[in-house]
Design a protein around this motif. Structure first.
Motif, mmCIF file in Angstrom:
data_model
loop_
_atom_site.group_PDB
_atom_site.id
_atom_site.type_symbol
_atom_site.label_atom_id
_atom_site.label_comp_id
_atom_site.label_asym_id
_atom_site.label_seq_id
_atom_site.Cartn_x
_atom_site.Cartn_y
_atom_site.Cartn_z
ATOM 1 N N VAL A 53 -7.560 11.961 5.423
ATOM 2 C CA VAL A 53 -6.240 11.341 5.263
ATOM 3 C C VAL A 53 -5.168 12.397 5.490
ATOM 4 C CG1 VAL A 53 -4.708 10.091 3.692
ATOM 5 C CG2 VAL A 53 -7.189 9.696 3.604
ATOM 6 N N ALA A 102 -4.727 2.472 -3.719
ATOM 7 C CA ALA A 102 -5.314 2.715 -2.409
ATOM 8 C C ALA A 102 -6.076 4.040 -2.395
ATOM 9 C CB ALA A 102 -4.235 2.712 -1.337
ATOM 10 N N GLU A 161 -14.466 6.698 2.860
ATOM 11 C CA GLU A 161 -14.744 5.933 4.074
ATOM 12 C C GLU A 161 -13.759 4.782 4.204
ATOM 13 O OE1 GLU A 161 -18.865 4.785 4.151
ATOM 14 O OE2 GLU A 161 -19.510 6.766 3.480
ATOM 15 N N SER A 162 -13.080 4.701 5.337
ATOM 16 C CA SER A 162 -12.128 3.629 5.590
ATOM 17 C C SER A 162 -12.861 2.422 6.148
ATOM 18 C CB SER A 162 -11.057 4.074 6.596
ATOM 19 O OG SER A 162 -10.418 5.236 6.141
ATOM 20 N N ALA A 163 -12.326 1.242 5.857
ATOM 21 C CA ALA A 163 -12.895 0.015 6.416
ATOM 22 C C ALA A 163 -12.699 0.020 7.925
ATOM 23 C CB ALA A 163 -12.215 -1.197 5.801
ATOM 24 N N ASP A 164 -13.791 -0.172 8.651
ATOM 25 C CA ASP A 164 -13.699 -0.270 10.109
ATOM 26 C C ASP A 164 -14.793 -1.203 10.609
ATOM 27 O OD1 ASP A 164 -16.091 1.146 10.154
ATOM 28 O OD2 ASP A 164 -15.110 3.075 10.500
ATOM 29 N N LEU A 193 -10.145 13.886 0.052
ATOM 30 C CA LEU A 193 -9.928 12.931 1.148
ATOM 31 C C LEU A 193 -9.413 13.674 2.384
ATOM 32 C CD1 LEU A 193 -8.173 10.096 -0.918
ATOM 33 C CD2 LEU A 193 -10.560 10.135 -0.126
ATOM 34 N N ARG A 243 0.794 -1.235 0.000
ATOM 35 C CA ARG A 243 0.000 0.000 0.000
ATOM 36 C C ARG A 243 0.825 1.282 0.000
ATOM 37 N NH1 ARG A 243 -2.579 0.753 6.098
ATOM 38 N NH2 ARG A 243 -0.618 0.647 7.251
ATOM 39 N N LEU A 301 -10.231 4.520 -1.888
ATOM 40 C CA LEU A 301 -10.847 5.448 -0.942
ATOM 41 C C LEU A 301 -11.799 6.417 -1.640
ATOM 42 C CD1 LEU A 301 -8.080 6.514 1.613
ATOM 43 C CD2 LEU A 301 -10.239 5.350 2.106
ATOM 44 N N ASP A 318 0.504 10.775 4.894
ATOM 45 C CA ASP A 318 0.065 9.422 4.528
ATOM 46 C C ASP A 318 -0.353 9.372 3.066
ATOM 47 O OD1 ASP A 318 0.504 8.448 7.091
ATOM 48 O OD2 ASP A 318 -1.532 8.921 7.754
#
Length: 309
Positions: free
Chosen positions: A134, A146, A156-159, A131, A107, A150, A138
């Motif tokens: 972020v 990647a 939205e980030s995976a959580d 974004l 990544r 996004l 990063d």
């Protein structure tokens, strides 16, 4: 690289012509073909064997990797009931996998090759604006795939609130046998299968017409909510706003992400469905198309029926 949504239509009572309309759904009941004995087995046993009881049904759910249950039109109480009645839960990869340092190269870009150097400072600034969650440091390190992922998921980030994570948590809480179709590293390899310099071409063109990304994210959610996965896949296949060169790069990414993984998954899934009692949750776009899981299952004699919910 991109994934649909919700009104399950069943035309059982309509004329035959109406039944040719594309089926809509994200939840499907899977019934294996009846087990039969070979003539040699029957002859050896000397009599017709007792019929083999049918395996219990299994369920195949197409998920979407962003959005709230309200946007998705998903009733988790229904899914929890089906999951509780199943013996085994199957998903793509363990969403709770620990991140290992050896995964970083999938990544992160090398320090000497920041993202702004690949897409230009102007487009990097635009990516930052799209974004905001972020950190710039990063974003500079993120590989183009990647960033694209996004952007397609509205940032939205995976959580733990995402659909795939919630389902795995429900399965774990119910002490189900949990099976993953691939490891986290295998998933990362599929995402990172095209060189970053080429993926940067796609990202650069996407940022030039960033409004198309917003439209496509909204369309993806609408298709999922209306359960029209065929329309979602058709939208992905059009690759609106991309040049022929960028489309060719995207097509190679798609083969890694969809066709190749479907081909690896179908054997283990058919084994599970023959045994019965499975609940499988994978990205919705894996289900449809000529090489999708539904077509593969039907070609191998499985009955696949839409479950409205």
């Amino acid at each position: 690289m991109s994934q649909a949504l919700s009104l399950a239509l069943v035309f059982c009572s309509l004329p035959a012509l109406a039944q040719t309309a594309p089926e809509r759904g994200v939840l499907f009941k899977i019934t294996p073909p009846l087990a039969t004995e070979l003539p040699a087995q029957i002859e050896q046993e000397g009599a017709m064997p007792a019929p083999v009881p049918p395996a219990p049904p299994s369920y195949l759910l197409g998920t979407i990797h962003f959005g709230s249950p309200q946007e998705q039109g998903v009733d988790y109480a229904v899914l929890e009931g089906l999951l509780n009645a199943s013996a085994t839960f199957v998903n793509e990869a363990d969403v709770g996998s620990a991140w290992l340092p050896e995964y970083d190269h999938y990544r992160w870009l090398p320090v000497e090759t920041p993202l702004s150097g690949m897409i230009g400072k102007e487009h990097f600034t635009l990516a930052q604006a799209l974004l905001p969650a972020v950190q710039p440091k990063d974003l500079q390190r993120m590989k183009p795939w990647a960033v694209l992922a996004l952007l397609e998921a509205r940032g939205e980030s995976a959580d733990g609130t995402m659909m795939d994570a919630r389902l795995q948590q429900l399965a774990k809480a119910s002490n189900k046998t949990i099976v993953h179709l691939e490891t986290l590293e295998q998933q990362l390899q599929a995402l990172d299968c095209v060189p970053s310099q080429e993926q940067a071409v796609v990202l650069d063109e996407r940022l030039q017409k960033s409004w198309i990304l917003r439209i496509e994210s909204a369309e993806a959610m609408a298709f999922y909510r209306s359960r029209n996965l065929d329309a979602w896949l058709a939208s992905i296949d059009r690759m609106d706003g991309l040049s022929d060169a960028a489309k060719a790069i995207e097509q190679r990414s798609r083969i890694c992400l969809l066709e190749d993984r479907n081909a690896r998954w179908i054997g283990p899934l058919e084994t599970l469905f023959r045994d019965g009692g499975g609940f499988v949750a994978v990205g919705a776009v894996h289900l449809v198309g000529a090489d999708g899981l539904i077509a593969r299952l039907r070609n191998d004699g499985f009955t696949v029926e839409v479950v409205p919910f």
